[in-house]
Design an enzyme around this catalytic site. Sequence first.
Site, short mmCIF file in Angstrom:
data_model
loop_
_atom_site.label_atom_id
_atom_site.label_comp_id
_atom_site.label_asym_id
_atom_site.label_seq_id
_atom_site.Cartn_x
_atom_site.Cartn_y
_atom_site.Cartn_z
N ALA A 16 20.70 -14.88 -8.02
CA ALA A 16 21.49 -13.42 -7.46
C ALA A 16 20.73 -12.74 -6.47
CB ALA A 16 21.53 -12.66 -8.84
N VAL A 132 10.18 -22.07 -2.58
CA VAL A 132 10.61 -21.24 -1.29
C VAL A 132 9.92 -19.82 -1.80
CG1 VAL A 132 12.07 -19.84 -0.11
CG2 VAL A 132 12.78 -22.28 -0.71
N ASP A 162 8.74 -21.29 9.35
CA ASP A 162 7.58 -21.21 10.52
C ASP A 162 7.81 -22.40 11.45
OD1 ASP A 162 6.26 -19.10 8.54
OD2 ASP A 162 6.07 -21.17 7.37
N ARG A 165 10.62 -21.00 13.65
CA ARG A 165 10.01 -19.93 14.19
C ARG A 165 9.36 -20.40 15.51
NH1 ARG A 165 8.50 -16.38 9.22
NH2 ARG A 165 10.46 -15.07 8.86
N HIS A 190 1.81 -21.00 4.14
CA HIS A 190 2.99 -19.79 4.66
C HIS A 190 2.39 -18.51 4.30
CE1 HIS A 190 6.67 -18.17 5.65
NE2 HIS A 190 6.57 -17.51 4.22
P1 NAD Z 1 15.22 -11.24 -4.15
O1 NAD Z 1 14.34 -10.32 -4.74
O2 NAD Z 1 16.48 -10.93 -3.33
O3 NAD Z 1 15.72 -12.33 -4.92
C1 NAD Z 1 14.58 -13.02 -5.92
C2 NAD Z 1 15.47 -13.32 -7.44
O4 NAD Z 1 14.67 -14.06 -8.15
C3 NAD Z 1 15.91 -11.79 -8.05
O5 NAD Z 1 17.46 -11.97 -8.28
C4 NAD Z 1 15.29 -12.20 -9.30
O6 NAD Z 1 16.07 -11.68 -10.47
C5 NAD Z 1 15.15 -13.73 -9.30
N1 NAD Z 1 13.91 -14.17 -10.44
C6 NAD Z 1 12.72 -13.62 -10.36
N2 NAD Z 1 12.05 -14.20 -11.19
C7 NAD Z 1 12.71 -15.48 -11.60
C8 NAD Z 1 12.58 -16.34 -12.45
N3 NAD Z 1 11.50 -16.60 -13.31
N4 NAD Z 1 13.47 -17.18 -12.93
C9 NAD Z 1 14.86 -17.12 -12.08
N5 NAD Z 1 15.15 -16.11 -11.10
C10 NAD Z 1 14.00 -15.10 -10.97
O7 NAD Z 1 14.24 -12.18 -3.26
P2 NAD Z 1 14.49 -13.29 -1.99
O8 NAD Z 1 14.66 -12.40 -0.69
O9 NAD Z 1 15.82 -13.90 -2.30
O10 NAD Z 1 13.27 -13.92 -1.78
C11 NAD Z 1 12.96 -15.05 -2.84
C12 NAD Z 1 11.53 -15.30 -2.63
O11 NAD Z 1 11.46 -16.08 -1.31
C13 NAD Z 1 10.42 -14.26 -2.54
O12 NAD Z 1 9.33 -14.71 -3.02
C14 NAD Z 1 10.02 -14.12 -0.96
O13 NAD Z 1 8.93 -13.82 -0.70
C15 NAD Z 1 10.13 -15.65 -0.59
N6 NAD Z 1 10.41 -16.07 0.79
C16 NAD Z 1 9.82 -17.28 1.22
C17 NAD Z 1 10.17 -17.68 2.60
C18 NAD Z 1 9.31 -18.88 3.01
O14 NAD Z 1 9.19 -19.44 4.14
N7 NAD Z 1 8.50 -19.86 2.08
C19 NAD Z 1 10.85 -16.95 3.31
C20 NAD Z 1 11.41 -15.97 3.08
C21 NAD Z 1 11.32 -15.51 1.59
C1 LMR Z 2 8.83 -14.80 5.72
O1 LMR Z 2 8.04 -15.47 6.26
O2 LMR Z 2 9.92 -14.27 6.36
C2 LMR Z 2 8.63 -14.46 4.21
O3 LMR Z 2 7.88 -15.27 3.59
C3 LMR Z 2 7.88 -13.31 4.14
C4 LMR Z 2 7.60 -12.63 2.93
O4 LMR Z 2 6.48 -12.47 2.40
O5 LMR Z 2 8.50 -12.52 1.96
#
Ligand code: NAD
Ligand code: LMR
Length: 333
Positions: A16, A132, A162, A165, A190
């Site tokens: 979600a 992720v 990355d 990017r 990351h």
């Molecule tokens: P968000 O807060 O919009 O969504 C996260 C969702 O995860 C929420 O709906 C929450 O209810 C759900 N959630 C939390 N714990 C959970 C669990 N135990 N089981 C199932 N669902 C659970 O966040 P987002 O913007 O979608 O980002 C998600 C993650 O991705 C964050 O940790 C963010 O930092 C990360 N991210 C990583 C990268 C990357 O390059 N690796 C890039 C961008 C974001």
């Molecule tokens: C990103 O690289 O855009 C994200 O991982 C940043 C973050 O910390 O959620």
Amino acid sequence: MKPVKPVKRVAVTGAAGQIAYSLLFRVARGDLLGDDQPVILQLLELPQALDALRGVVMELEDCAFPLLQSVEISDDPRVAFRDVDYALLVGSRPRTKGMERRDLLAANAAIFRTQGQALNDVASRDVKVLVVGNPANTNALITRRFAPELPADAITAMIRLDHNRAVSKLAARCGVPVASVNRMVVWGNHSPTMYPDYRYAQIGQDSARALLADERWNRDVFIPEVARRGTAIIEARGASSAASAANAAIDQMRDWVYGSAGQWVSMSVPSDGSYGIPEGLMFGVPVICRNGAFERVTGLEIDALSRERIDASVRELMEEADAVDALFSAGAR
Ligand code: NAD
Ligand code: LMR
């Protein structure tokens, strides 16, 4: 019309959330597995987000995607991961302004332990798992630790955002299309310690370093701006990257499944001990994907700057691994 293949099950956690709001629709329309591959989506969320997720499912239904066979939702990983072929572990708490990834470590350790155990017990034995949710490398390390019956290379973490990017930035600097750039590498975590490295990059048949002999731009602009891009997006948007993160997740998993056509791509995978990276650490390295597997690119020279940058990520990830060990051994007492 192409022949229709047997259905594949794709799990997405955090379904979600923001990233999933882009990711699910792209998976359902065939961007991940192709336009002849029917899919079942198995979505995991926290209990308090299930109502919101029901709304997302209504939207998926309203798209009438021909490839989407069904959508299942659950707050139990053992239900959501049952028999899955692919798992995209997105759910965790996103970093907000002023927070570093390590602040999130303790909160996320418990999540990825439970999910690792569930994958170990109920997923397909050929499952491919992409983590992720941040801190992605360490979350993947935890998942792997609790899924000992899955193959050693079944779990990877995302560093493709990355990588993308870095490719985009180098292409813009050189005034060439992104598609002409190959052999980009992003090493490490990351996090801001990552090391975007274009020493081996090619632009068409030419060496990027020969075309762009600008060490100052590399050190003062390219490396820090790629490494801090996630933070810049959070500052500008007030939320972490979402559509570009979903896109990178699709790129990384699709290449892993179908191959990278000879291109180098960066993936965070368990280190095989090369380049002075401790064995088993989840670390961004260059790979070539073929036949449903990734092969690490070996034998690259590591110069002084590269050594310094790679070691910074190694130190950071070792500290995170030690913190996780301490968390789990405290929990075991
Ligand atoms: P968000 O807060 O919009 O969504 C996260 C969702 O995860 C929420 O709906 C929450 O209810 C759900 N959630 C939390 N714990 C959970 C669990 N135990 N089981 C199932 N669902 C659970 O966040 P987002 O913007 O979608 O980002 C998600 C993650 O991705 C964050 O940790 C963010 O930092 C990360 N991210 C990583 C990268 C990357 O390059 N690796 C890039 C961008 C974001
Ligand atoms: C990103 O690289 O855009 C994200 O991982 C940043 C973050 O910390 O959620």
